[in-house]
Design a protein around this motif. Sequence first.
Motif, mmCIF file in Angstrom:
data_model
loop_
_atom_site.group_PDB
_atom_site.id
_atom_site.type_symbol
_atom_site.label_atom_id
_atom_site.label_comp_id
_atom_site.label_asym_id
_atom_site.label_seq_id
_atom_site.Cartn_x
_atom_site.Cartn_y
_atom_site.Cartn_z
ATOM 1 N N ARG A 69 14.460 4.289 4.186
ATOM 2 C CA ARG A 69 14.943 4.516 2.834
ATOM 3 C C ARG A 69 15.825 3.406 2.270
ATOM 4 N NH1 ARG A 69 15.004 10.076 1.178
ATOM 5 N NH2 ARG A 69 12.950 10.863 1.725
ATOM 6 N N CYS A 70 16.518 2.655 3.142
ATOM 7 C CA CYS A 70 17.473 1.689 2.599
ATOM 8 C C CYS A 70 17.676 0.522 3.561
ATOM 9 C CB CYS A 70 18.803 2.362 2.295
ATOM 10 S SG CYS A 70 19.503 3.254 3.692
ATOM 11 N N LEU A 71 18.099 -0.610 2.974
ATOM 12 C CA LEU A 71 18.303 -1.845 3.730
ATOM 13 C C LEU A 71 19.561 -2.544 3.245
ATOM 14 C CD1 LEU A 71 14.684 -3.279 3.398
ATOM 15 C CD2 LEU A 71 15.662 -2.227 5.447
ATOM 16 N N SER A 72 20.157 -3.347 4.123
ATOM 17 C CA SER A 72 21.284 -4.197 3.737
ATOM 18 C C SER A 72 21.377 -5.356 4.717
ATOM 19 C CB SER A 72 22.590 -3.398 3.746
ATOM 20 O OG SER A 72 23.681 -4.204 3.341
ATOM 21 N N PHE A 73 21.375 -6.575 4.202
ATOM 22 C CA PHE A 73 21.578 -7.755 5.047
ATOM 23 C C PHE A 73 23.067 -7.965 5.284
ATOM 24 C CE2 PHE A 73 17.311 -9.242 3.747
ATOM 25 C CZ PHE A 73 16.853 -9.722 4.964
ATOM 26 N N SER A 74 23.417 -8.481 6.467
ATOM 27 C CA SER A 74 24.782 -8.920 6.710
ATOM 28 C C SER A 74 25.055 -10.117 5.808
ATOM 29 C CB SER A 74 24.978 -9.287 8.180
ATOM 30 O OG SER A 74 24.137 -10.357 8.559
ATOM 31 N N HIS A 75 26.329 -10.426 5.601
ATOM 32 C CA HIS A 75 26.696 -11.512 4.684
ATOM 33 C C HIS A 75 26.120 -12.855 5.114
ATOM 34 C CE1 HIS A 75 29.247 -8.850 2.429
ATOM 35 N NE2 HIS A 75 29.883 -8.508 3.530
ATOM 36 N N ASP A 76 26.030 -13.090 6.429
ATOM 37 C CA ASP A 76 25.481 -14.359 6.918
ATOM 38 C C ASP A 76 23.968 -14.321 7.071
ATOM 39 O OD1 ASP A 76 25.131 -12.811 9.194
ATOM 40 O OD2 ASP A 76 26.446 -14.028 10.456
ATOM 41 N N GLY A 77 23.358 -13.145 6.843
ATOM 42 C CA GLY A 77 21.910 -13.014 6.911
ATOM 43 C C GLY A 77 21.349 -12.917 8.319
ATOM 44 N N GLN A 78 22.192 -12.841 9.324
ATOM 45 C CA GLN A 78 21.721 -12.772 10.711
ATOM 46 C C GLN A 78 21.232 -11.385 11.102
ATOM 47 O OE1 GLN A 78 21.324 -15.497 12.834
ATOM 48 N NE2 GLN A 78 21.652 -16.439 10.837
ATOM 49 N N TYR A 79 21.660 -10.358 10.360
ATOM 50 C CA TYR A 79 21.292 -8.985 10.692
ATOM 51 C C TYR A 79 20.821 -8.237 9.451
ATOM 52 C CZ TYR A 79 23.782 -10.158 14.905
ATOM 53 O OH TYR A 79 24.185 -10.784 16.050
ATOM 54 N N LEU A 80 19.895 -7.316 9.694
ATOM 55 C CA LEU A 80 19.408 -6.424 8.659
ATOM 56 C C LEU A 80 19.678 -5.003 9.144
ATOM 57 C CD1 LEU A 80 17.797 -5.967 6.004
ATOM 58 C CD2 LEU A 80 15.719 -5.934 7.420
ATOM 59 N N LYS A 127 0.833 -1.205 0.000
ATOM 60 C CA LYS A 127 0.000 0.000 0.000
ATOM 61 C C LYS A 127 0.868 1.255 0.000
ATOM 62 C CE LYS A 127 -2.355 -1.398 3.624
ATOM 63 N NZ LYS A 127 -3.256 -1.381 4.776
ATOM 64 N N HIS A 128 2.128 1.098 0.405
ATOM 65 C CA HIS A 128 3.040 2.234 0.537
ATOM 66 C C HIS A 128 4.161 2.144 -0.491
ATOM 67 C CE1 HIS A 128 1.087 3.281 4.310
ATOM 68 N NE2 HIS A 128 1.190 2.015 4.661
ATOM 69 N N HIS A 129 4.698 3.299 -0.839
ATOM 70 C CA HIS A 129 5.824 3.372 -1.761
ATOM 71 C C HIS A 129 7.012 2.599 -1.180
ATOM 72 C CE1 HIS A 129 8.488 5.148 -4.747
ATOM 73 N NE2 HIS A 129 9.339 5.366 -3.764
ATOM 74 N N ILE A 130 7.641 1.779 -2.009
ATOM 75 C CA ILE A 130 8.802 1.000 -1.587
ATOM 76 C C ILE A 130 10.064 1.734 -2.015
ATOM 77 C CG2 ILE A 130 10.056 -1.180 -1.871
ATOM 78 C CD1 ILE A 130 7.324 -2.499 -2.417
ATOM 79 N N PHE A 131 10.938 2.044 -1.037
ATOM 80 C CA PHE A 131 12.200 2.715 -1.334
ATOM 81 C C PHE A 131 13.321 1.731 -1.663
ATOM 82 C CE2 PHE A 131 10.570 6.551 0.831
ATOM 83 C CZ PHE A 131 10.937 7.483 -0.123
ATOM 84 N N ASP A 132 13.319 0.563 -1.036
ATOM 85 C CA ASP A 132 14.413 -0.378 -1.246
ATOM 86 C C ASP A 132 13.921 -1.800 -1.029
ATOM 87 O OD1 ASP A 132 16.992 -1.269 -1.772
ATOM 88 O OD2 ASP A 132 17.793 -0.733 0.195
ATOM 89 N N LEU A 133 14.572 -2.743 -1.710
ATOM 90 C CA LEU A 133 14.315 -4.177 -1.555
ATOM 91 C C LEU A 133 15.649 -4.874 -1.372
ATOM 92 C CD1 LEU A 133 11.843 -4.766 -4.507
ATOM 93 C CD2 LEU A 133 11.261 -4.779 -2.090
#
Length: 120
Positions: free
Chosen positions: A63-74, A15-21
């Motif tokens: 506005r922005c997202l980034s997963f850690s390399h092991d995926g344990q943190y966002l 329903k809302h504008h997506i800034f990052d995936l």
Amino acid sequence: MEALTQTIPPNIQSKHHIFDLQFHPQQTVLASALVSGDISIYNYSNAGNKKLLRLRYHDESCRCLSFSHDGQYLFSGGVDYSVCVIDINGNLIHKYDTVHEEAVNAIKFLDDNIFVSGDD
């Protein structure tokens, strides 16, 4: 001619504008940063998508997202000048308040101890 079968998951609507995936590096999980300030996390598959979490750790838009390399943190950045560290279960581990003087628009996890972020 043979009918094509769908080999991709169905669309995920917002329903809302997506800034990052951002895609999880090891699981079929997708995180989206929304103008509402929320972060939506989905499990996706060809059979269908399922919303796993809806998080709100930013006072204004995320506005922005980034997963850690092991995926344990966002990691997430927002218009509130902050960067949040969130574990895979959706718990806020740390919020770096006002690390910037403008909205955070870029964030990148480099290694186990370093991330970088950029603003307007």
